[in-house]
Write an enzyme that holds these catalytic residues in place. Sequence first.
Site, PDB file in Angstrom:
ATOM      1  N   TYR A 143       0.820  -1.216   0.000  1.00 54.62           N
ATOM      2  CA  TYR A 143       0.000   0.000   0.000  1.00 54.62           C
ATOM      3  C   TYR A 143       0.853   1.265   0.000  1.00 54.62           C
ATOM      4  O   TYR A 143       0.362   2.346  -0.333  1.00 54.62           O
ATOM      5  CB  TYR A 143      -0.928   0.023   1.212  1.00 54.62           C
ATOM      6  CG  TYR A 143      -2.023  -1.020   1.208  1.00 54.62           C
ATOM      7  CD1 TYR A 143      -2.348  -1.719   0.046  1.00 54.62           C
ATOM      8  CD2 TYR A 143      -2.725  -1.313   2.355  1.00 54.62           C
ATOM      9  CE1 TYR A 143      -3.347  -2.681   0.040  1.00 54.62           C
ATOM     10  CE2 TYR A 143      -3.737  -2.269   2.362  1.00 54.62           C
ATOM     11  CZ  TYR A 143      -4.045  -2.944   1.190  1.00 54.62           C
ATOM     12  OH  TYR A 143      -5.033  -3.882   1.197  1.00 54.62           O
ATOM     13  N   LYS A 192       3.916 -15.173   2.564  1.00 56.04           N
ATOM     14  CA  LYS A 192       3.910 -15.951   1.320  1.00 56.04           C
ATOM     15  C   LYS A 192       5.364 -16.176   0.920  1.00 56.04           C
ATOM     16  O   LYS A 192       5.803 -15.855  -0.183  1.00 56.04           O
ATOM     17  CB  LYS A 192       3.131 -15.207   0.229  1.00 56.04           C
ATOM     18  CG  LYS A 192       2.791 -16.054  -0.993  1.00 56.04           C
ATOM     19  CD  LYS A 192       1.896 -17.224  -0.699  1.00 56.04           C
ATOM     20  CE  LYS A 192       1.533 -17.955  -1.986  1.00 56.04           C
ATOM     21  NZ  LYS A 192       0.791 -19.221  -1.735  1.00 56.04           N
ATOM     22  N   ASP A 224      -2.629 -18.132   1.997  1.00 56.18           N
ATOM     23  CA  ASP A 224      -3.749 -18.887   1.445  1.00 56.18           C
ATOM     24  C   ASP A 224      -4.195 -19.991   2.397  1.00 56.18           C
ATOM     25  O   ASP A 224      -5.395 -20.232   2.582  1.00 56.18           O
ATOM     26  CB  ASP A 224      -3.404 -19.451   0.064  1.00 56.18           C
ATOM     27  CG  ASP A 224      -2.021 -20.063  -0.020  1.00 56.18           C
ATOM     28  OD1 ASP A 224      -1.222 -19.920   0.933  1.00 56.18           O
ATOM     29  OD2 ASP A 224      -1.725 -20.700  -1.042  1.00 56.18           O
ATOM     30  N   ASP A 248      -5.246  -6.868   6.018  1.00 55.03           N
ATOM     31  CA  ASP A 248      -6.472  -6.225   5.567  1.00 55.03           C
ATOM     32  C   ASP A 248      -7.515  -7.273   5.190  1.00 55.03           C
ATOM     33  O   ASP A 248      -8.684  -7.202   5.585  1.00 55.03           O
ATOM     34  CB  ASP A 248      -6.142  -5.330   4.361  1.00 55.03           C
ATOM     35  CG  ASP A 248      -7.261  -4.361   4.013  1.00 55.03           C
ATOM     36  OD1 ASP A 248      -8.301  -4.370   4.700  1.00 55.03           O
ATOM     37  OD2 ASP A 248      -7.085  -3.595   3.053  1.00 55.03           O
ATOM     38  N   ASP A 252     -10.881  -9.066   7.801  1.00 59.65           N
ATOM     39  CA  ASP A 252     -12.272  -9.032   7.358  1.00 59.65           C
ATOM     40  C   ASP A 252     -12.883 -10.432   7.357  1.00 59.65           C
ATOM     41  O   ASP A 252     -14.044 -10.620   7.723  1.00 59.65           O
ATOM     42  CB  ASP A 252     -12.369  -8.416   5.967  1.00 59.65           C
ATOM     43  CG  ASP A 252     -12.350  -6.897   5.988  1.00 59.65           C
ATOM     44  OD1 ASP A 252     -12.156  -6.333   7.091  1.00 59.65           O
ATOM     45  OD2 ASP A 252     -12.498  -6.274   4.939  1.00 59.65           O
TER      46      ASP A 252
END
Length: 357
Positions: A143, A192, A224, A248, A252
Amino acid sequence: MNTYKICLLKGDGIGPEIVNEAVKVLDVCAKKFNFAVEYDEALLGGCAIDATGSPLPQETIDKCKAADSVLLGAVGGPKWDKLPGSQRPEAGLLGIRGELGLFANLRPAVIFEPLKGASPVKDEIIGDSLDIMVVRELTGGIYFGERGRRETDGEVEAYDTEQYKVSEIKRIAKVAFDMAMKRNKKVTSVDKANVLEASRLWRETVIEVAKDYPDVELNHLYVDNTAMQLVRNPKQFDVILTNNIFGDILSDEASMISGSIGMLASASLSGSNSGLYEPIHGSAPDIAGQNIANPLATILSVAMMLRYSLDEAEAADAIESAVNNVLKNNRTPDIYTEGTNNVTCVEMGDLVCKELM
């Protein structure tokens, strides 16, 4: 008597409605637990664009820096969607995080007992309770990395860069390990590392930090696999440590396991006690002004503020207990179930205040 200066960033959509209810609750706590609160308001997001042309005016930065803590409602909406990325409401949110040095985002995923039935995950998977803390790095990663567009082989391509310094990883890892020491002493670091070089550095650095916390169990999962495990066996997690973009997304997901995104609070912290507190849901412009928004995530964000920035843990516990008790019989439309009272945003705030008195 301690006096705390709070800057209110009510923002857009339902932001003003839910912040107003949270302020009512904070005022009741102040009276009950013998402290005082002084408020200042500032503009952030779409409302700031409309008033000043900028999603983050300098006046807002100054007021936030002068406060002991900041309470934010929500920003954004379709009205501003066609603006360039750097001028959209969300740019104001990213900007204030950077200006205040808020590198650590705490997002608890907790199931309140009265809402267990609202979780899409089966009871036998959740068990008696769910209490996960996602610790997300907030001011680095993709970001904030280099980005842009360029022409290659006659067509336009876009790029965003995931990048982290060792120092950035160390400081967020320490937050996660310190949090774990106060909980169940388990950290799951999510990356990852089988593909991304930034994730390999992340894993190496977290392993180094872990040496200073021999009592904390550390394990690593790819992002994942973590997404799958959150649904398959969420109770295996205590503290989840991860980077900006993974945090992020995963927070959620964890919020929906807990029953409703309208119930989840968050804290964004710097190296000092100051912080910014906000619900993790959006501005919900489609229901703004209808008095049907759920203010509980914002009220619970106030509880986090009291605990992490203002050192008023007893008041924080009282708010969380009051919310749990009110939920036994009362719901806003987003969490309504047959047999409970369907209440408005204002009524929910009043009920929590009454429970606290």
